[in-house]
Scaffold this motif. Sequence first.
Motif, PDB file in Angstrom:
ATOM      1  N   UNK A  85       0.839  -1.212   0.000  1.00  0.00           N
ATOM      2  CA  UNK A  85       0.000   0.000   0.000  1.00  0.00           C
ATOM      3  C   UNK A  85       0.868   1.254   0.000  1.00  0.00           C
ATOM      4  N   UNK A  86       1.955   1.221   0.778  1.00  0.00           N
ATOM      5  CA  UNK A  86       2.841   2.393   0.853  1.00  0.00           C
ATOM      6  C   UNK A  86       3.533   2.624  -0.495  1.00  0.00           C
ATOM      7  N   UNK A  87       3.942   1.540  -1.144  1.00  0.00           N
ATOM      8  CA  UNK A  87       4.586   1.662  -2.454  1.00  0.00           C
ATOM      9  C   UNK A  87       3.600   2.242  -3.472  1.00  0.00           C
ATOM     10  N   UNK A  88       2.366   1.754  -3.431  1.00  0.00           N
ATOM     11  CA  UNK A  88       1.332   2.274  -4.349  1.00  0.00           C
ATOM     12  C   UNK A  88       1.069   3.753  -4.117  1.00  0.00           C
ATOM     13  N   UNK A  89       1.078   4.120  -2.858  1.00  0.00           N
ATOM     14  CA  UNK A  89       0.826   5.507  -2.495  1.00  0.00           C
ATOM     15  C   UNK A  89       1.920   6.416  -3.049  1.00  0.00           C
ATOM     16  N   UNK A  90       3.155   5.974  -2.893  1.00  0.00           N
ATOM     17  CA  UNK A  90       4.267   6.772  -3.421  1.00  0.00           C
ATOM     18  C   UNK A  90       4.163   6.870  -4.955  1.00  0.00           C
ATOM     19  N   UNK A  91       3.845   5.734  -5.581  1.00  0.00           N
ATOM     20  CA  UNK A  91       3.686   5.718  -7.050  1.00  0.00           C
ATOM     21  C   UNK A  91       2.597   6.689  -7.473  1.00  0.00           C
ATOM     22  N   UNK A  92       1.488   6.668  -6.736  1.00  0.00           N
ATOM     23  CA  UNK A  92       0.362   7.541  -7.071  1.00  0.00           C
ATOM     24  C   UNK A  92       0.795   9.006  -7.002  1.00  0.00           C
ATOM     25  N   UNK A 108      -3.272  17.776  -0.022  1.00  0.00           N
ATOM     26  CA  UNK A 108      -3.105  17.921   1.427  1.00  0.00           C
ATOM     27  C   UNK A 108      -3.195  16.522   2.032  1.00  0.00           C
ATOM     28  N   UNK A 109      -2.594  16.337   3.197  1.00  0.00           N
ATOM     29  CA  UNK A 109      -2.689  15.030   3.856  1.00  0.00           C
ATOM     30  C   UNK A 109      -3.110  15.246   5.300  1.00  0.00           C
ATOM     31  N   UNK A 110      -3.975  14.375   5.815  1.00  0.00           N
ATOM     32  CA  UNK A 110      -4.367  14.433   7.219  1.00  0.00           C
ATOM     33  C   UNK A 110      -4.107  13.076   7.858  1.00  0.00           C
ATOM     34  N   UNK A 111      -3.718  13.096   9.129  1.00  0.00           N
ATOM     35  CA  UNK A 111      -3.431  11.854   9.835  1.00  0.00           C
ATOM     36  C   UNK A 111      -2.070  11.937  10.492  1.00  0.00           C
ATOM     37  N   UNK A 112      -1.629  10.793  11.001  1.00  0.00           N
ATOM     38  CA  UNK A 112      -0.315  10.764  11.665  1.00  0.00           C
ATOM     39  C   UNK A 112       0.758  10.545  10.602  1.00  0.00           C
ATOM     40  N   UNK A 113       1.041  11.617   9.873  1.00  0.00           N
ATOM     41  CA  UNK A 113       1.956  11.545   8.731  1.00  0.00           C
ATOM     42  C   UNK A 113       3.352  11.079   9.164  1.00  0.00           C
ATOM     43  N   UNK A 114       3.732  11.437  10.407  1.00  0.00           N
ATOM     44  CA  UNK A 114       5.062  11.063  10.888  1.00  0.00           C
ATOM     45  C   UNK A 114       5.232   9.549  11.003  1.00  0.00           C
ATOM     46  N   UNK A 115       4.144   8.794  11.034  1.00  0.00           N
ATOM     47  CA  UNK A 115       4.240   7.325  11.136  1.00  0.00           C
ATOM     48  C   UNK A 115       4.481   6.660   9.775  1.00  0.00           C
ATOM     49  N   UNK A 116       4.344   7.414   8.695  1.00  0.00           N
ATOM     50  CA  UNK A 116       4.492   6.820   7.357  1.00  0.00           C
ATOM     51  C   UNK A 116       5.972   6.634   7.030  1.00  0.00           C
ATOM     52  N   UNK A 117       6.305   5.675   6.160  1.00  0.00           N
ATOM     53  CA  UNK A 117       7.711   5.502   5.786  1.00  0.00           C
ATOM     54  C   UNK A 117       8.267   6.754   5.090  1.00  0.00           C
ATOM     55  N   UNK A 118       9.593   6.941   5.211  1.00  0.00           N
ATOM     56  CA  UNK A 118      10.235   8.156   4.698  1.00  0.00           C
ATOM     57  C   UNK A 118       9.932   8.389   3.220  1.00  0.00           C
TER      58      UNK A 118
END
Length: 247
Positions: A85-92, A108-118
């Motif tokens: 899912x994270x790879x798809x998100x970056x691709x998107x 814009x992004x909402x949520x605990x963005x700091x928890x996402x991979x770099x």
Amino acid sequence: MNSSLSADSFGLDASKLPRHIAIIMDGNGRWAEKRLMNRIKGHEAGSEAVRTTVRTCREIGIPVLTLYAFSTENWQRPKIEISALMTLLKKFLDSEQKEMMDNDIRLNAIGQIEKLPAKVRNALTKTKDLTANNKGMILNLALSYGGRTEIVDMVKIISRMAKDGKVDPGLITEEFVVNYLYTAGMPDPDLIIRTSGEMRISNFLLWQIAYSEIFITDTLWPDFSREELIQIILDFQNRERRFGNVY
Ligand code: IPE
Ligand code: IPE
Ligand code: MG
């Protein structure tokens, strides 16, 4: 792009468009399982539905679109699914930058963005910066988002302010606290859509949906089409919203 003209061309009443549509994009896994495919294939197909939905909302003239892409609870899923899912998100994010610039869309992004991979955080920062001055529509991605966490984060900020003497607890109002939600400055969703037929909110925008109109469709997210979205907005336009009053 003239938004009111576009709404008309879809058969919609341009004066009664939702100011904010929020979507719980559910059913990717079941879409894949039905085809005896890996769940991850369902997420890939789901990202196509995201593209179509963003484009359609922009063409209609919807000011804010929030997409629930990953919840705080979704971290409990198998590592391999999270990583896909994270790879798809970056691709998107990488592949849609041009489309966002061409169509005046601000990310814009909402949520605990700091928890996402770099790699995802970096792509988010890059896309947000690039699109910061776009005015046509806000595409708001809910990532590692949880409604309860959002409210706890708000309470932390306001209680710190109270402790420092910057706010009088007796004067705290609804209008004041919304400035400390992740969605500060955005209108509440007028319309919330959930695909795949589940009759639940799953910790999405708990504060903001107090008076949203809810639409649940059995369609699985990868099958969600432009035509269905327009039908749902038409249905929304025919509803009587009362906000607790009598008419
Ligand atoms: C929605 O589809 C996508 C995310 C929650 C990330 P699901 O993966 O929840 O699909 P189902 O509900 O298992 O079919
Ligand atoms: C809600 O879907 C979260 C997202 C769409 C990102 P889930 O599939 O995680 O919700 P539940 O588990 O059915 O409540
Ligand atoms: Mg699901």
